[in-house]
Scaffold this motif. Structure first.
Motif, short mmCIF file in Angstrom:
data_model
loop_
_atom_site.label_atom_id
_atom_site.label_comp_id
_atom_site.label_asym_id
_atom_site.label_seq_id
_atom_site.Cartn_x
_atom_site.Cartn_y
_atom_site.Cartn_z
N PHE A 1 0.87 -1.43 0.07
CA PHE A 1 -0.14 -0.07 0.20
C PHE A 1 0.83 1.02 -0.02
N GLY A 2 0.43 2.27 -0.69
CA GLY A 2 1.21 3.71 -0.92
C GLY A 2 0.48 4.56 0.12
N PHE A 3 1.52 4.83 0.96
CA PHE A 3 0.91 5.73 2.23
C PHE A 3 1.41 7.01 1.84
N THR A 4 0.38 8.18 2.28
CA THR A 4 1.13 9.66 2.16
C THR A 4 1.15 9.92 3.63
N HIS A 5 1.31 11.21 3.94
CA HIS A 5 1.77 11.52 5.32
C HIS A 5 0.84 11.24 6.42
N SER A 6 -0.39 11.31 5.71
CA SER A 6 -1.52 10.82 6.76
C SER A 6 -1.95 9.55 6.76
N GLY A 7 -1.10 8.41 6.44
CA GLY A 7 -1.57 7.05 6.32
C GLY A 7 -1.83 6.42 7.40
#
Length: 438
Positions: free
Chosen positions: A42-48
């Protein structure tokens, strides 16, 4: 123990090529002795965030093995950048436990479980560093088998606080598929208009081509709805079933149309030769098998034991089908070359040969781009731009459909079946050229 590093290496390499998943998943692991299990990427952003719930956990060991240490079994996240470092650690020490690596992001071990008989754990972890991570379970206790129920939930938080269950690189897919579905519906409308205004030149193959456009559009609509519901709720709400149904019909129709155009069916002749029927009898059942493999791959994940086998099966069947559809085009080109020597219609045969040769190049180019170039894009693109490979594949498919439909459209001057008179002498010279040799 000698096989342990090899298995781990294979699983880590598998994590590089497996597609990112985004749904809320509930999985059951039963008496599994694998040293490592890849659950998803899964590709997470800074709010993952990632939420993991484990229940009904049981660990059994063989009669001669010591009681397993609960801290030797656990879950962790691994980024793409840390992958090579962990592989080096495993290569340097065959007995190395990946849970001891300083390059992984620890989540929890079985030592954190509640006491039996519940044996459960539930926690949500924030992912502070944006990246693409793989979720693994590691079993470093020798000769042990694990059974458990696992529920995973991976998402990124939007600015309004809502959850986005699609990976960072796939969040644009609903809009992308909706855009292309509209293009195909417009394409279908134009195609119906062309067929209606050229009724006298219409053939049965044109009806199949209309069906192909219809199911391609329906397939994309279902794909857009599937990804939309996954993005918003984490589950596809049944749209995945419709997606697989329309995908199956669309793929079978696509291969059938290419084969029938390649044979000249309904244009050059109203029947199929025995060898051409055999190609259809081979390709259609293989496409059924390929779609079954595609469903298994898409609806399960790398955590099942035979997932690699299903991937290999899908790849093998796809290669066989791609090779098979080329044969009818080659046969038609050779047949036209032979016929041109005796029927005295060099100009018509030259035009048909030119068209078939162009179609041959277009098909080869389409298969090469969608199988090799798209795979390369998926492999090398940063996780935030995974949607680019999907856009490239759909753009190439639309271009292929446009070219194929234009070449074999139902108009009276289509050189596929009606030609103006040309200089027969010049045509005979051109036919003798090696230009048409494949």
């Amino acid at each position: 123990m000698a096989k342990l590093p090899l298995q781990i290496l294979l699983l880590f390499l598998l994590s590089l090529i497996s597609s990112s998943t985004a749904e809320i998943k509930t999985l059951t692991i039963t008496s599994d002795s694998r040293p490592m299990i890849l659950f998803e990427k899964f590709g997470f952003t800074h709010s993952g965030h990632i939420a993991i719930s484990v229940s009904s956990v049981s660990v059994t060991s063989s009669a001669n093995a010591p009681n397993p240490d609960a801290s030797r079994l656990g879950f962790f996240l691994l980024s793409e950048e840390a992958l090579l470092q962990v592989l080096l650690e495993i290569q340097q020490n065959p007995h190395f436990c990946v849970l001891d690596s300083r390059y992984i992001q620890h989540l929890f071990t079985f030592g954190d479980l509640s006491p039996p008989p519940l044996s459960r754990f539930n926690h949500t972890y924030p992912v502070s560093s944006p990246n693409e991570y793989s979720l693994f379970f590691a079993n470093c206790a020798p000769e042990t088998r694990v059974s458990m129920n696992v529920r995973t939930e991976t998402y990124n938080l939007e600015r309004d606080g809502s959850k986005d269950y699609l990976s960072a690189g796939l969040t644009h897919l609903p809009s992308l598929y909706t855009f292309f579905s509209i293009l195909y519906l417009v394409f279908l409308g134009c195609w119906i208009y062309v067929c209606y205004t050229n009724k006298r030149s219409m053939h049965r193959i044109h009806l199949l081509m209309s069906g192909l456009l219809l199911f391609k559009a329906l397939n994309l609509i279902c794909a857009a709805e599937d990804k939309h519901y996954v993005k918003v709720t984490g589950t596809p709400h049944g749209w995945d079933v419709l997606f697989y149904i329309f995908q199956f019909i669309r793929v079978v129709l696509l291969f059938t149309v290419i084969i029938l155009i390649g044979t000249g069916w309904s244009f050059l002749k109203p029947f199929l030769q025995e060898r051409e029927k055999k190609v259809l009898m081979i390709v259609i059942p293989l496409q059924v098998l390929a779609n079954v493999a595609s469903i298994v791959i898409g609806e399960t994940g790398p955590f099942i034991k035979d997932w690699v086998t299903w991937n290999q099966l899908f790849l093998l069947v796809d290669i066989i089908c791609c090779c098979a559809i080329i044969f009818p085009i080659v046969w038609s080109i050779r047949s036209l070359r032979e016929t041109s020597k005796t029927d005295g219609k060099a100009a018509k045969n030259l035009a048909k040969l030119t068209l078939f040769r162009q179609f041959y190049i277009v098909v080869i180019g389409y298969l090469y781009f969608t199988r090799i170039v798209v795979f390369a894009l998926r492999t090398i693109a940063a996780y935030k731009y995974q949607w680019v490979s999907n856009a490239a594949e759909e753009t190439a498919s639309l271009a292929f459909y446009l070219v194929m439909f234009y070449m074999f459209r139902p108009v009276e001057k289509n050189e596929y079946f009606i030609l103006d008179e040309e200089d027969e002498e010049a045509a005979e010279i051109a036919l003798r050229d090696e230009e048409f040799e494949l």
